[in-house]
Design an enzyme around this catalytic site. Structure first.
Site, PDB file in Angstrom:
ATOM      1  N   TYR A  49      24.839  -8.759  -1.319  1.00 24.07           N
ATOM      2  CA  TYR A  49      26.191  -8.178  -1.354  1.00 24.07           C
ATOM      3  C   TYR A  49      26.275  -6.983  -0.406  1.00 24.07           C
ATOM      4  CZ  TYR A  49      30.441  -5.992  -3.119  1.00 24.07           C
ATOM      5  OH  TYR A  49      31.690  -5.430  -3.207  1.00 24.07           O
ATOM      6  N   ASP A  59      44.901 -16.616  -0.823  1.00 26.71           N
ATOM      7  CA  ASP A  59      43.881 -16.573  -1.880  1.00 26.71           C
ATOM      8  C   ASP A  59      43.486 -18.013  -2.238  1.00 26.71           C
ATOM      9  OD1 ASP A  59      43.116 -14.043  -3.984  1.00 26.71           O
ATOM     10  OD2 ASP A  59      42.585 -16.067  -4.650  1.00 26.71           O
ATOM     11  N   GLY A  97      43.167  -8.098  -8.519  1.00 28.23           N
ATOM     12  CA  GLY A  97      42.527  -6.818  -8.224  1.00 28.23           C
ATOM     13  C   GLY A  97      43.234  -5.993  -7.157  1.00 28.23           C
TER      14      GLY A  97
HETATM   15  P1  NAI Z   1      38.984  -9.483  -7.578  1.00 29.40           P
HETATM   16  O1  NAI Z   1      37.990 -10.500  -8.044  1.00 29.40           O
HETATM   17  O2  NAI Z   1      39.929  -8.922  -8.554  1.00 29.40           O
HETATM   18  O3  NAI Z   1      39.827 -10.057  -6.350  1.00 29.40           O
HETATM   19  C1  NAI Z   1      39.223 -10.768  -5.310  1.00 29.40           C
HETATM   20  C2  NAI Z   1      40.160 -11.868  -4.856  1.00 29.40           C
HETATM   21  O4  NAI Z   1      39.500 -12.581  -3.804  1.00 29.40           O
HETATM   22  C3  NAI Z   1      40.473 -12.885  -5.958  1.00 29.40           C
HETATM   23  O5  NAI Z   1      41.868 -13.106  -6.081  1.00 29.40           O
HETATM   24  C4  NAI Z   1      39.760 -14.137  -5.493  1.00 29.40           C
HETATM   25  O6  NAI Z   1      40.407 -15.357  -5.879  1.00 29.40           O
HETATM   26  C5  NAI Z   1      39.743 -13.955  -3.979  1.00 29.40           C
HETATM   27  N1  NAI Z   1      38.703 -14.799  -3.417  1.00 29.40           N
HETATM   28  C6  NAI Z   1      37.407 -14.872  -3.809  1.00 29.40           C
HETATM   29  N2  NAI Z   1      36.782 -15.856  -3.133  1.00 29.40           N
HETATM   30  C7  NAI Z   1      37.690 -16.387  -2.295  1.00 29.40           C
HETATM   31  C8  NAI Z   1      37.631 -17.457  -1.351  1.00 29.40           C
HETATM   32  N3  NAI Z   1      36.528 -18.201  -1.186  1.00 29.40           N
HETATM   33  N4  NAI Z   1      38.737 -17.734  -0.635  1.00 29.40           N
HETATM   34  C9  NAI Z   1      39.889 -17.025  -0.822  1.00 29.40           C
HETATM   35  N5  NAI Z   1      40.002 -16.023  -1.723  1.00 29.40           N
HETATM   36  C10 NAI Z   1      38.913 -15.714  -2.455  1.00 29.40           C
HETATM   37  O7  NAI Z   1      38.104  -8.334  -6.908  1.00 29.40           O
HETATM   38  P2  NAI Z   1      38.436  -6.885  -6.350  1.00 29.40           P
HETATM   39  O8  NAI Z   1      37.595  -5.956  -7.109  1.00 29.40           O
HETATM   40  O9  NAI Z   1      39.865  -6.641  -6.230  1.00 29.40           O
HETATM   41  O10 NAI Z   1      37.767  -7.011  -4.911  1.00 29.40           O
HETATM   42  C11 NAI Z   1      38.469  -6.874  -3.699  1.00 29.40           C
HETATM   43  C12 NAI Z   1      37.462  -6.501  -2.624  1.00 29.40           C
HETATM   44  O11 NAI Z   1      36.913  -5.231  -2.942  1.00 29.40           O
HETATM   45  C13 NAI Z   1      36.277  -7.442  -2.502  1.00 29.40           C
HETATM   46  O12 NAI Z   1      35.972  -7.623  -1.140  1.00 29.40           O
HETATM   47  C14 NAI Z   1      35.150  -6.688  -3.187  1.00 29.40           C
HETATM   48  O13 NAI Z   1      33.888  -7.034  -2.663  1.00 29.40           O
HETATM   49  C15 NAI Z   1      35.507  -5.270  -2.849  1.00 29.40           C
HETATM   50  N6  NAI Z   1      34.942  -4.247  -3.723  1.00 29.40           N
HETATM   51  C16 NAI Z   1      35.210  -4.251  -5.052  1.00 29.40           C
HETATM   52  C17 NAI Z   1      34.701  -3.251  -5.867  1.00 29.40           C
HETATM   53  C18 NAI Z   1      34.986  -3.177  -7.313  1.00 29.40           C
HETATM   54  O14 NAI Z   1      34.300  -2.417  -8.023  1.00 29.40           O
HETATM   55  N7  NAI Z   1      35.948  -3.896  -7.845  1.00 29.40           N
HETATM   56  C19 NAI Z   1      33.838  -2.196  -5.309  1.00 29.40           C
HETATM   57  C20 NAI Z   1      33.651  -2.260  -3.883  1.00 29.40           C
HETATM   58  C21 NAI Z   1      34.190  -3.271  -3.139  1.00 29.40           C
END
Ligand code: NAI
Length: 283
Positions: free
Chosen positions: A157, A32, A12
């Site tokens: 969340y 990660d 992401g």
């Molecule tokens: P994603 O799921 O594509 O990427 C998140 C990454 O965090 C993944 O690579 C995952 O392995 C890693 N991760 C999760 N749990 C973990 C742990 N316990 N230890 C280490 N790494 C861990 O998600 P995305 O969308 O790129 O999210 C990035 C940030 O943006 C997050 O904080 C999310 O809450 C936030 N966000 C996302 C939105 C969306 O619509 N995609 C909207 C608003 C905020």
């Protein structure tokens, strides 16, 4: 060229930010749970310590910046709430505290924490949960959102993101952070098309809620564009940005609270700097 740490670098927005930083010649230490330069689970204190130690060793004690993007989306149940709080709040705050001396060593470091527009668009987020997180009491935060039954996933969340955003704003302006030349800021995205959102859209119930959410521009955000915002917030052009929460959400935050902020602040007693203005005004 600088040395940057990016959490959530396997997917992401974190992945896009790491790729773009590398593409312009910076060194990136990706963290990660899935894969990366440092593979660590940020949902527990031990994993966070392991991650911090490994990053600081790889960075040789000096970091020019950090992107804290590791996170999970709304997750139901008490165990879900605990994981949200541990990863989205603890996984940011504990790492930043560990990184602080290395960030200070750069003299001009920039930090981008990924928040969310759920912070201002989710009604009835329990303030007690936010306070509990800021006080370091995860058990109390879990108990508080658990009582909200089926809403606990969304509220948990949003509470995690409010707490982490408030933590940034409180600390950004202090001697330990601003005083050491470290800029702490939050990027607050709306719905961005990443695997996290794809997972929500795959569930019929969640997808209904996501698709019904008002987005004035329409559609979903692009993770590459959000990464461009991160690179800007890490650049010299952002030298004067401190403690800000930047919403990049297609207009949803403005849609819900155009009148809430900025707004006139009620004050009972004028702060000293305003007395100076008042005297100046009288000539
Ligand atoms: P994603 O799921 O594509 O990427 C998140 C990454 O965090 C993944 O690579 C995952 O392995 C890693 N991760 C999760 N749990 C973990 C742990 N316990 N230890 C280490 N790494 C861990 O998600 P995305 O969308 O790129 O999210 C990035 C940030 O943006 C997050 O904080 C999310 O809450 C936030 N966000 C996302 C939105 C969306 O619509 N995609 C909207 C608003 C905020």
């Amino acid at each position: 060229m600088g040395v940057y740490v990016v959490t959530g670098s396997a997917s992401g927005m974190g992945r896009q930010a790491a790729d773009k930083l590398r593409a312009v010649g910076h060194t990136v230490i990706g963290v990660d749970v899935k894969e990366g330069d440092v593979v660590a689970d940020l949902s527990g204190v031990a994993g966070r310590r392991q991650a911090a130690d490994a990053v600081l060793a790889a960075a040789e004690g000096r970091l020019d910046g950090a992107v804290l993007a590791a996170g999970i989306g709304p997750t139901p149940g008490a165990e879900g709430a605990r994981r949200i709080f541990e990863i989205n709040y603890g996984g940011v705050v504990d790492l930043l505290q560990a990184f602080r001396p290395a960030l200070a060593a750069s003299g001009n470091a920039k930090v981008v924490v990924i928040g969310s527009n759920s912070t201002t668009t989710t009604p009835s987020v329990p303030r007690r949960a936010v306070r509990a997180l800021l006080d370091g009491d995860v058990d109390k935060a879990v108990r508080t959102v658990r009582l909200r039954g089926p809403l606990s996933a969304a509220l948990g969340y949003a509470a995690s993101k409010i707490a982490v955003s408030q933590w940034v704003r409180r600390n950004a302006v202090t001697a330990q952070w601003a005083g050491e030349g470290i800029r702490l800021n939050v990027l607050a995205p709306g719905a961005i098309m990443t695997p996290l959102l794809e997972q929500q859209l795959a569930s019929p119930r969640e997808s209904k809620a996501v698709n019904a959410f008002p987005v004035p521009i329409g559609g979903f955000g692009d993770p590459g564009q959000l990464a461009d915002w991160m690179l800007f917030m890490l650049s010299d052009s952002a030298d004067f940005l401190c403690g800000s929460v930047i919403f990049v959400d297609g207009g949803s935050d403005a849609y819900f609270r155009a009148k809430d902020w900025p707004a006139a602040v009620p004050v009972r007693r004028l702060p000293p700097y305003l007395w100076r203005f008042a005297r100046f005004g009288r000539g």
